[in-house]
Design a protein around this motif. Structure first.
Motif, mmCIF file in Angstrom:
data_model
loop_
_atom_site.group_PDB
_atom_site.id
_atom_site.type_symbol
_atom_site.label_atom_id
_atom_site.label_comp_id
_atom_site.label_asym_id
_atom_site.label_seq_id
_atom_site.Cartn_x
_atom_site.Cartn_y
_atom_site.Cartn_z
ATOM 1 N N SER A 130 0.534 1.010 6.557
ATOM 2 C CA SER A 130 -1.081 1.023 5.993
ATOM 3 C C SER A 130 -1.475 2.039 5.272
ATOM 4 N N GLY A 131 -2.692 1.825 4.798
ATOM 5 C CA GLY A 131 -3.218 2.840 3.887
ATOM 6 C C GLY A 131 -3.276 2.405 2.544
ATOM 7 N N GLY A 132 -2.698 1.360 2.093
ATOM 8 C CA GLY A 132 -2.898 0.738 0.929
ATOM 9 C C GLY A 132 -4.106 0.274 0.333
ATOM 10 N N GLY A 133 -4.373 0.051 -0.905
ATOM 11 C CA GLY A 133 -5.725 -0.386 -1.469
ATOM 12 C C GLY A 133 -5.727 -0.179 -2.787
ATOM 13 N N LEU A 134 -6.906 -0.282 -3.278
ATOM 14 C CA LEU A 134 -7.235 -0.090 -4.698
ATOM 15 C C LEU A 134 -8.070 1.161 -4.875
ATOM 16 N N VAL A 135 -7.580 2.011 -5.980
ATOM 17 C CA VAL A 135 -7.850 3.085 -6.442
ATOM 18 C C VAL A 135 -7.799 3.390 -7.898
ATOM 19 N N GLN A 136 -8.869 4.284 -8.590
ATOM 20 C CA GLN A 136 -8.685 4.246 -10.033
ATOM 21 C C GLN A 136 -7.650 5.318 -10.180
ATOM 22 N N ALA A 137 -7.098 5.192 -11.537
ATOM 23 C CA ALA A 137 -6.131 6.017 -12.123
ATOM 24 C C ALA A 137 -6.615 7.391 -11.786
ATOM 25 N N GLY A 138 -5.599 8.459 -11.513
ATOM 26 C CA GLY A 138 -5.832 9.964 -11.200
ATOM 27 C C GLY A 138 -6.431 10.111 -9.697
ATOM 28 N N GLY A 139 -6.670 8.993 -8.996
ATOM 29 C CA GLY A 139 -6.872 9.016 -7.670
ATOM 30 C C GLY A 139 -5.796 9.247 -6.751
ATOM 31 N N SER A 140 -6.042 9.385 -5.391
ATOM 32 C CA SER A 140 -5.187 9.466 -4.355
ATOM 33 C C SER A 140 -5.201 8.526 -3.137
ATOM 34 N N LEU A 141 -4.000 8.342 -2.619
ATOM 35 C CA LEU A 141 -4.139 7.492 -1.366
ATOM 36 C C LEU A 141 -2.930 7.868 -0.573
ATOM 37 N N ARG A 142 -2.891 7.891 0.881
ATOM 38 C CA ARG A 142 -1.969 8.490 1.725
ATOM 39 C C ARG A 142 -1.589 6.993 2.466
ATOM 40 N N LEU A 143 -0.361 6.728 2.509
ATOM 41 C CA LEU A 143 0.313 5.529 2.971
ATOM 42 C C LEU A 143 0.744 6.176 4.435
ATOM 43 N N SER A 144 0.643 5.370 5.593
ATOM 44 C CA SER A 144 1.169 5.696 6.837
ATOM 45 C C SER A 144 2.366 4.604 7.154
ATOM 46 N N CYS A 145 3.502 4.919 7.762
ATOM 47 C CA CYS A 145 4.242 3.824 8.520
ATOM 48 C C CYS A 145 4.470 4.344 9.824
ATOM 49 N N ALA A 146 3.930 3.636 10.800
ATOM 50 C CA ALA A 146 4.387 3.841 12.001
ATOM 51 C C ALA A 146 5.418 3.103 12.812
ATOM 52 N N ALA A 147 6.234 3.687 13.565
ATOM 53 C CA ALA A 147 7.334 3.150 14.159
ATOM 54 C C ALA A 147 7.521 2.793 15.528
ATOM 55 N N SER A 148 8.044 1.851 16.013
ATOM 56 C CA SER A 148 8.092 1.525 17.575
ATOM 57 C C SER A 148 9.490 1.088 17.523
ATOM 58 N N GLY A 149 9.943 1.355 18.934
ATOM 59 C CA GLY A 149 11.158 0.971 19.284
ATOM 60 C C GLY A 149 12.329 1.902 18.785
ATOM 61 N N GLY A 150 13.504 2.156 19.298
ATOM 62 C CA GLY A 150 14.550 2.942 19.007
ATOM 63 C C GLY A 150 14.027 4.512 19.233
ATOM 64 N N THR A 151 14.721 5.487 18.624
ATOM 65 C CA THR A 151 14.575 6.898 18.555
ATOM 66 C C THR A 151 14.065 7.331 17.094
ATOM 67 N N GLY A 156 5.381 -4.257 4.161
ATOM 68 C CA GLY A 156 4.779 -3.583 3.022
ATOM 69 C C GLY A 156 2.944 -3.472 2.701
ATOM 70 N N THR A 157 2.592 -2.902 1.960
ATOM 71 C CA THR A 157 1.378 -2.604 1.921
ATOM 72 C C THR A 157 0.993 -2.402 0.237
ATOM 73 N N GLN A 158 0.038 -3.170 -0.028
ATOM 74 C CA GLN A 158 -0.269 -3.192 -1.605
ATOM 75 C C GLN A 158 -1.057 -1.850 -1.937
ATOM 76 N N VAL A 159 -0.701 -1.384 -3.036
ATOM 77 C CA VAL A 159 -1.268 -0.499 -3.797
ATOM 78 C C VAL A 159 -1.587 -0.870 -5.305
ATOM 79 N N THR A 160 -3.075 -0.757 -5.413
ATOM 80 C CA THR A 160 -3.362 -1.251 -6.987
ATOM 81 C C THR A 160 -3.980 0.104 -7.451
#
Length: 124
Positions: A7-28, A117-121
């Motif tokens: 999660s966390g993808g999106g549209l951002v202008q050049a020079g900007g910031s984003l933080r992607l997250s990836c949540a896991a379930s199952g396993g260790t 996957g999550t789209q970053v533009t």
């Protein structure tokens, strides 16, 4: 069965910031190494960053070194990709991946589990 959800993808202008997250379930989660990969339009999938099981070692592709930071929270079972100073060429679908042996790899084939996957533009 390990499941990864980005999660966390999106549209951002050049020079900007984003933080992607990836949540896991199952396993260790705390025993896995984790990686981020991306596939840009018309491009092959490429390695972005990886982190070992305890967060003590990280590795970055040359194209993102100094701009992106990978980290993990073994309590929240989540891996993050902080992306700063984004460029239009960072536009891609970003995927997280996990490998059970705890050692990170740059080759996609080494990873056993993948998110959807999550789209970053990044606009210029």
């Amino acid at each position: 069965q390990v499941q990864l959800v980005e999660s966390g993808g999106g549209l951002v202008q050049a020079g900007g910031s984003l933080r992607l997250s990836c949540a896991a379930s199952g396993g260790t989660f705390r025993s896995y190494a984790l990686g981020w990969f991306r596939r840009g339009p018309g491009k092959d999938r490429e390695f972005v960053a990886a982190i070992n099981w305890n967060g003590g070692s990280t590795y970055y592709s040359d194209s993102v070194k100094g701009r992106f930071t990978i980290s993990r929270d073994n309590v929240k079972n989540t891996v993050y990709l902080q992306m700063n100073s984004l460029k239009p060429e960072d536009t891609a679908v970003y995927y997280c991946a996990a490998v059970v042996d705890g050692h990170y790899y740059t080759l996609a084939g080494a990873y056993e589990h993948w998110g959807q996957g999550t789209q970053v533009t990044v606009s210029s």
